[in-house]
Design a protein around this motif. Structure first.
Motif, PDB file in Angstrom:
ATOM      1  N   GLN A  15       0.836  -1.206   0.000  1.00 13.55           N
ATOM      2  CA  GLN A  15       0.000   0.000   0.000  1.00 13.55           C
ATOM      3  C   GLN A  15       0.870   1.256   0.000  1.00 13.55           C
ATOM      4  O   GLN A  15       0.588   2.220  -0.726  1.00 13.55           O
ATOM      5  CB  GLN A  15      -0.925  -0.018   1.216  1.00 13.55           C
ATOM      6  N   LEU A  16       1.941   1.250   0.787  1.00 20.51           N
ATOM      7  CA  LEU A  16       2.845   2.408   0.820  1.00 20.51           C
ATOM      8  C   LEU A  16       3.577   2.586  -0.505  1.00 20.51           C
ATOM      9  O   LEU A  16       3.764   3.709  -0.972  1.00 20.51           O
ATOM     10  CB  LEU A  16       3.856   2.266   1.953  1.00 20.51           C
ATOM     11  N   LYS A  17       3.985   1.485  -1.118  1.00 24.92           N
ATOM     12  CA  LYS A  17       4.655   1.565  -2.423  1.00 24.92           C
ATOM     13  C   LYS A  17       3.716   2.138  -3.475  1.00 24.92           C
ATOM     14  O   LYS A  17       4.124   2.941  -4.311  1.00 24.92           O
ATOM     15  CB  LYS A  17       5.158   0.193  -2.854  1.00 24.92           C
ATOM     16  N   GLU A  20       3.421   5.809  -2.858  1.00 26.38           N
ATOM     17  CA  GLU A  20       4.641   6.462  -3.306  1.00 26.38           C
ATOM     18  C   GLU A  20       4.660   6.621  -4.826  1.00 26.38           C
ATOM     19  O   GLU A  20       5.054   7.663  -5.355  1.00 26.38           O
ATOM     20  CB  GLU A  20       5.849   5.646  -2.842  1.00 26.38           C
ATOM     21  N   SER A  21       4.199   5.608  -5.519  1.00 30.35           N
ATOM     22  CA  SER A  21       4.135   5.661  -6.980  1.00 30.35           C
ATOM     23  C   SER A  21       3.177   6.765  -7.442  1.00 30.35           C
ATOM     24  O   SER A  21       3.494   7.531  -8.362  1.00 30.35           O
ATOM     25  CB  SER A  21       3.691   4.306  -7.521  1.00 30.35           C
ATOM     26  N   LEU A  22       2.022   6.852  -6.800  1.00 31.14           N
ATOM     27  CA  LEU A  22       1.054   7.898  -7.137  1.00 31.14           C
ATOM     28  C   LEU A  22       1.611   9.288  -6.840  1.00 31.14           C
ATOM     29  O   LEU A  22       1.421  10.226  -7.627  1.00 31.14           O
ATOM     30  CB  LEU A  22      -0.262   7.676  -6.384  1.00 31.14           C
ATOM     31  N   LEU A  23       2.300   9.421  -5.722  1.00 30.73           N
ATOM     32  CA  LEU A  23       2.905  10.706  -5.365  1.00 30.73           C
ATOM     33  C   LEU A  23       3.992  11.090  -6.373  1.00 30.73           C
ATOM     34  O   LEU A  23       4.098  12.260  -6.761  1.00 30.73           O
ATOM     35  CB  LEU A  23       3.486  10.670  -3.952  1.00 30.73           C
ATOM     36  N   LYS A  65       8.650  12.165   1.228  1.00 28.83           N
ATOM     37  CA  LYS A  65       9.668  11.957   2.257  1.00 28.83           C
ATOM     38  C   LYS A  65       9.091  11.151   3.417  1.00 28.83           C
ATOM     39  O   LYS A  65       9.723  10.216   3.912  1.00 28.83           O
ATOM     40  CB  LYS A  65      10.192  13.314   2.742  1.00 28.83           C
ATOM     41  N   GLN A  66       7.875  11.486   3.848  1.00 29.91           N
ATOM     42  CA  GLN A  66       7.222  10.763   4.941  1.00 29.91           C
ATOM     43  C   GLN A  66       6.922   9.326   4.529  1.00 29.91           C
ATOM     44  O   GLN A  66       7.111   8.389   5.307  1.00 29.91           O
ATOM     45  CB  GLN A  66       5.935  11.469   5.375  1.00 29.91           C
ATOM     46  N   SER A  67       6.473   9.137   3.306  1.00 33.26           N
ATOM     47  CA  SER A  67       6.174   7.800   2.799  1.00 33.26           C
ATOM     48  C   SER A  67       7.425   6.927   2.788  1.00 33.26           C
ATOM     49  O   SER A  67       7.390   5.753   3.181  1.00 33.26           O
ATOM     50  CB  SER A  67       5.572   7.897   1.396  1.00 33.26           C
ATOM     51  N   LYS A  68       8.548   7.486   2.362  1.00 28.05           N
ATOM     52  CA  LYS A  68       9.818   6.742   2.349  1.00 28.05           C
ATOM     53  C   LYS A  68      10.238   6.372   3.770  1.00 28.05           C
ATOM     54  O   LYS A  68      10.681   5.253   4.030  1.00 28.05           O
ATOM     55  CB  LYS A  68      10.908   7.561   1.666  1.00 28.05           C
TER      56      LYS A  68
END
Length: 151
Positions: A15-17, A20-23, A65-68
């Motif tokens: 879900q986070l990946k 991140e892709s969408l961002l 940055k937060q997602s990473k």
């Protein structure tokens, strides 16, 4: 590591990946829009539009940055393989029939038909559960809840 817990981690990581892709795609779109504005505009309208897009870009970059950081934290916690003796970071806890993963503040994920809430150890409920053992009780919002499972 418990199979269900491993699936919860993988679901959260996926879900986070995806987020991140969408961002990243949104970031690219904003940069392209800024470059396009430079070619087509002049004057105050240009400056206002560019400033708005720059603010949007800064917001997206903060979210990235937060997602990473969240992804790195999930990877770190996912390396803990043993079942903890008490609730700690990385623990999967069943409290009052609901699953909670003490990790990052991500919200709800669905895994094998179950809802699991990912929350920080610093969240109000997380703070109450840290250090508790299976079958111990937590007083949350005026109700006593027993820790049913700890993985």
């Amino acid at each position: 590591m418990n199979e269900f817990k491993a699936k919860v981690y993988q679901t959260a990581i996926d879900q986070l990946k995806q987020k991140e892709s969408l961002l990243n795609q949104e970031r690219i779109n904003i940069i392209e829009s800024i470059l396009e504005e430079e070619k087509n505009s002049a004057g105050d309208k240009y400056e206002t539009g560019r400033e708005t897009m720059t603010q949007d870009l800064n917001t997206i970059e903060k979210q990235l940055k937060q997602s990473k950081a969240d992804l790195e934290e999930l990877y770190r916690l996912n390396t803990i393989k043993e079942t903890p003796a008490s609730v700690q970071e990385g623990a999967l806890v069943k409290l009052a029939g609901q699953w909670y993963l003490i990790a990052i503040s991500l919200g709800q994920v669905k895994c094998d038909g179950a809802s699991v809430f990912l929350m920080s150890r610093n969240s109000p409920l997380g703070e109450l559960m840290i250090g508790k053992k299976k079958n111990e009780q937590v007083n949350f919002r005026g109700k006593m809840h027993s820790i049913e499972e700890l993985v």
